[in-house]
Design an enzyme around this catalytic site. Structure first.
Site, PDB file in Angstrom:
ATOM      1  N   CYS A 114       0.815  -1.225   0.000  1.00 28.64           N
ATOM      2  CA  CYS A 114       0.000   0.000   0.000  1.00 28.64           C
ATOM      3  C   CYS A 114       0.847   1.273   0.000  1.00 28.64           C
ATOM      4  CB  CYS A 114      -0.946  -0.005   1.193  1.00 28.64           C
ATOM      5  SG  CYS A 114      -2.010  -1.449   1.214  1.00 28.64           S
ATOM      6  N   HIS A 255      -3.279   7.008   2.088  1.00 33.33           N
ATOM      7  CA  HIS A 255      -3.722   5.699   1.614  1.00 33.33           C
ATOM      8  C   HIS A 255      -5.097   5.425   2.224  1.00 33.33           C
ATOM      9  CE1 HIS A 255      -4.179   1.528   0.977  1.00 33.33           C
ATOM     10  NE2 HIS A 255      -3.836   1.163   2.186  1.00 33.33           N
ATOM     11  N   ASN A 285     -10.244  -0.428   0.372  1.00 32.62           N
ATOM     12  CA  ASN A 285      -8.787  -0.276   0.329  1.00 32.62           C
ATOM     13  C   ASN A 285      -8.273  -0.903  -0.969  1.00 32.62           C
ATOM     14  OD1 ASN A 285      -6.036  -0.678   0.599  1.00 32.62           O
ATOM     15  ND2 ASN A 285      -6.127  -1.297   2.746  1.00 32.62           N
TER      16      ASN A 285
HETATM   17  O1  UT7 Z   1      -3.659  -1.283   3.611  1.00 28.01           O
HETATM   18  C1  UT7 Z   1      -3.081  -1.935   4.678  1.00 28.01           C
HETATM   19  C2  UT7 Z   1      -3.349  -1.251   5.887  1.00 28.01           C
HETATM   20  N1  UT7 Z   1      -4.370  -1.932   6.661  1.00 28.01           N
HETATM   21  C3  UT7 Z   1      -4.989  -1.239   7.575  1.00 28.01           C
HETATM   22  O2  UT7 Z   1      -4.797  -0.067   7.691  1.00 28.01           O
HETATM   23  C4  UT7 Z   1      -5.946  -1.943   8.514  1.00 28.01           C
HETATM   24  C5  UT7 Z   1      -5.833  -1.347   9.901  1.00 28.01           C
HETATM   25  N2  UT7 Z   1      -6.772  -1.894  10.839  1.00 28.01           N
HETATM   26  C6  UT7 Z   1      -8.093  -1.596  10.797  1.00 28.01           C
HETATM   27  O3  UT7 Z   1      -8.521  -0.846   9.941  1.00 28.01           O
HETATM   28  C7  UT7 Z   1      -8.983  -2.161  11.876  1.00 28.01           C
HETATM   29  O4  UT7 Z   1      -8.191  -2.791  12.857  1.00 28.01           O
HETATM   30  C8  UT7 Z   1     -10.031  -3.162  11.335  1.00 28.01           C
HETATM   31  C9  UT7 Z   1     -11.095  -2.407  10.547  1.00 28.01           C
HETATM   32  C10 UT7 Z   1      -9.364  -4.200  10.445  1.00 28.01           C
HETATM   33  C11 UT7 Z   1     -10.714  -3.868  12.495  1.00 28.01           C
HETATM   34  O5  UT7 Z   1     -11.315  -2.937  13.361  1.00 28.01           O
HETATM   35  P1  UT7 Z   1     -11.117  -3.069  14.942  1.00 28.01           P
HETATM   36  O6  UT7 Z   1     -11.909  -2.005  15.548  1.00 28.01           O
HETATM   37  O7  UT7 Z   1      -9.632  -3.072  15.215  1.00 28.01           O
HETATM   38  O8  UT7 Z   1     -11.776  -4.466  15.232  1.00 28.01           O
HETATM   39  P2  UT7 Z   1     -11.128  -5.767  15.909  1.00 28.01           P
HETATM   40  O9  UT7 Z   1     -10.194  -6.427  14.974  1.00 28.01           O
HETATM   41  O10 UT7 Z   1     -10.655  -5.421  17.285  1.00 28.01           O
HETATM   42  O11 UT7 Z   1     -12.411  -6.661  16.084  1.00 28.01           O
HETATM   43  C12 UT7 Z   1     -13.461  -6.308  16.986  1.00 28.01           C
HETATM   44  C13 UT7 Z   1     -14.529  -7.379  16.926  1.00 28.01           C
HETATM   45  C14 UT7 Z   1     -13.985  -8.773  17.100  1.00 28.01           C
HETATM   46  O12 UT7 Z   1     -14.917  -9.516  17.827  1.00 28.01           O
HETATM   47  P3  UT7 Z   1     -14.683  -9.804  19.388  1.00 28.01           P
HETATM   48  O13 UT7 Z   1     -13.385 -10.528  19.446  1.00 28.01           O
HETATM   49  O14 UT7 Z   1     -14.639  -8.464  20.051  1.00 28.01           O
HETATM   50  O15 UT7 Z   1     -15.883 -10.625  19.763  1.00 28.01           O
HETATM   51  C15 UT7 Z   1     -13.932  -9.324  15.687  1.00 28.01           C
HETATM   52  O16 UT7 Z   1     -14.062 -10.723  15.637  1.00 28.01           O
HETATM   53  O17 UT7 Z   1     -15.169  -7.342  15.641  1.00 28.01           O
HETATM   54  C16 UT7 Z   1     -15.150  -8.661  15.076  1.00 28.01           C
HETATM   55  N3  UT7 Z   1     -15.058  -8.514  13.636  1.00 28.01           N
HETATM   56  C17 UT7 Z   1     -16.133  -8.346  12.850  1.00 28.01           C
HETATM   57  N4  UT7 Z   1     -17.442  -8.298  13.136  1.00 28.01           N
HETATM   58  C18 UT7 Z   1     -18.287  -8.114  12.108  1.00 28.01           C
HETATM   59  C19 UT7 Z   1     -13.938  -8.469  12.863  1.00 28.01           C
HETATM   60  N5  UT7 Z   1     -14.279  -8.300  11.579  1.00 28.01           N
HETATM   61  C20 UT7 Z   1     -15.632  -8.212  11.546  1.00 28.01           C
HETATM   62  C21 UT7 Z   1     -16.564  -8.018  10.506  1.00 28.01           C
HETATM   63  N6  UT7 Z   1     -17.874  -7.972  10.841  1.00 28.01           N
HETATM   64  N7  UT7 Z   1     -16.202  -7.868   9.229  1.00 28.01           N
END
Ligand code: UT7
Length: 330
Positions: A114, A255, A285
């Site tokens: 990216c 990005h 993305n």
């Molecule tokens: O281009 C490369 C660069 N990449 C990035 O910049 C990505 C950077 N990271 C992010 O944008 C965020 O971390 C995400 C959008 C990927 C995730 O958001 P988050 O607020 O960090 O969520 P999390 O990973 O802490 O997950 C929170 C909860 C989890 O459930 P529990 O463990 O709290 O029960 C996940 O299992 O959300 C759950 N979860 C989802 N729920 C519904 C994860 N993905 C999903 C989903 N739909 N798609």
């Protein structure tokens, strides 16, 4: 006087025809429009079908940029394709060169995930600054839908496909005002698309590795933390190199990974929301394509005008990250 400054004179982009919205994704994995839009800002993404290739999208974006620059493909000296998803592991830049009929141009791929567009911009600039080339086509393009695990809700909701291209031309005034590029391979496991070896014995005593690539794997929380901390640092460093204050920045162009990351970086830099470019809502993305795709839209909408100063930053797998401060147009 020799023209060894850089002007970014034109831009074009291309995206697949088919869109998939969050509602549609919720039929594939356990997710919801509410979760995706509130955590990322993404509402839909465009996905390439089997008739669309990296080469076809990149060529379409390049033709649009060439038309805007009012030059022909035969004027191009160098083509740099920033991508992590080539049609051909040996490189796709040459196919694009062939499609365009850019007979004079040398063409190669560059992989920096990216961060690819920013790394490519700075690389292209070096060839102009040394006086070697005058007209360069820089493309950022990716088809991450090929490599996403469509059963993994943590990643499949994030990505989309697209291509963006810019023309860099030699000029008597240098519009690349400052940059900073960084890598940290010790954090590679936070985000990768890695090769999975499979042993294949070809003759007794000789075993080679014939595997394939595993789908994208990401520790979202770690990457989020990394981006919010490191992106402001490289932008500040680049502004320092450019010898300009943040108040001189007309547009913040990051990005397009997550609206929350964009908002947090803007806040940290004290750049007001009206100066922030964002279009991830419609595309997700798109990796190396996201910066030129967003810039192209902002130029076509008449937001970004010639002379505007843009602070751009890419970040992602590697880990890699970088920023460039540049003035748009001639
Ligand atoms: O281009 C490369 C660069 N990449 C990035 O910049 C990505 C950077 N990271 C992010 O944008 C965020 O971390 C995400 C959008 C990927 C995730 O958001 P988050 O607020 O960090 O969520 P999390 O990973 O802490 O997950 C929170 C909860 C989890 O459930 P529990 O463990 O709290 O029960 C996940 O299992 O959300 C759950 N979860 C989802 N729920 C519904 C994860 N993905 C999903 C989903 N739909 N798609």
């Amino acid at each position: 006087m020799t023209n060894i400054g850089i002007a970014i004179t034109a831009i074009g982009s291309a995206t697949p025809k088919v869109s998939l919205d969050n509602q549609g994704l919720s039929q594939i994995v356990e997710t919801s429009d509410e979760w995706i839009s509130s955590r990322t800002g993404i509402h839909q993404r465009k996905l390439a079908n089997t008739a669309e290739s990296l080469c076809s999208m990149a060529t379409q974006a390049s033709l649009a940029a060439l038309a805007q620059a009012n030059i022909t493909a035969t004027d191009i000296d160098l083509i740099i394709l920033a991508t992590s998803t080539p049609d051909d592991l040996f490189g796709t830049a040459s196919q694009i060169q062939g499609e365009l009929g850019a007979v004079k141009a040398v063409a190669f791929d560059m992989t920096a995930a990216c961060s690819g567009f920013i790394f490519g911009l700075v690389t292209a600039a070096q060839f102009i600054r040394t006086g070697v080339y005058q007209n360069i086509l820089l493309i950022g393009a990716d088809i991450l839908s090929r490599w996403v695990d469509w059963e993994d809700r943590r990643t499949c909701v994030l990505f989309g496909d697209g291509a963006g291209a810019v023309i860099l031309q030699a000029s008597n005034r240098d519009r690349l005002l400052g940059f900073e590029l960084r890598s940290d391979g010790s954090q590679n496991d936070c985000l990768n698309l890695s090769y999975q070896p499979q042993p294949k014995q070809i003759i007794e005593g000789v075993t080679v590795s014939q595997g394939t690539y595993k789908p994208i794997s990401m520790n979202g929380k770690e990457v989020y933390r990394f981006a919010v901390q490191k992106v402001p640092e490289v932008i500040e460093k680049s502004l320092f190199r450019a010898n300009i204050g943040v108040e001189k920045v007309d547009w913040l162009l990051l990005h397009q990974a997550n609206q929350r990351i964009i908002d947090a970086v803007a806040k940290r830099l004290e750049i007001p929301p009206e100066k922030v470019i964002s279009n991830l809502r419609n595309y997700g993305n798109t990796s190396a394509a996201s910066i030129p795709l967003a810039l192209d839209e902002a130029v076509r909408e008449g937001k970004v005008k010639p002379g505007d100063i843009i602070a751009a930053s890419g970040f992602g797998a590697g880990l890699t990250w970088g920023a460039a401060i540049f003035e748009w147009g001639v």
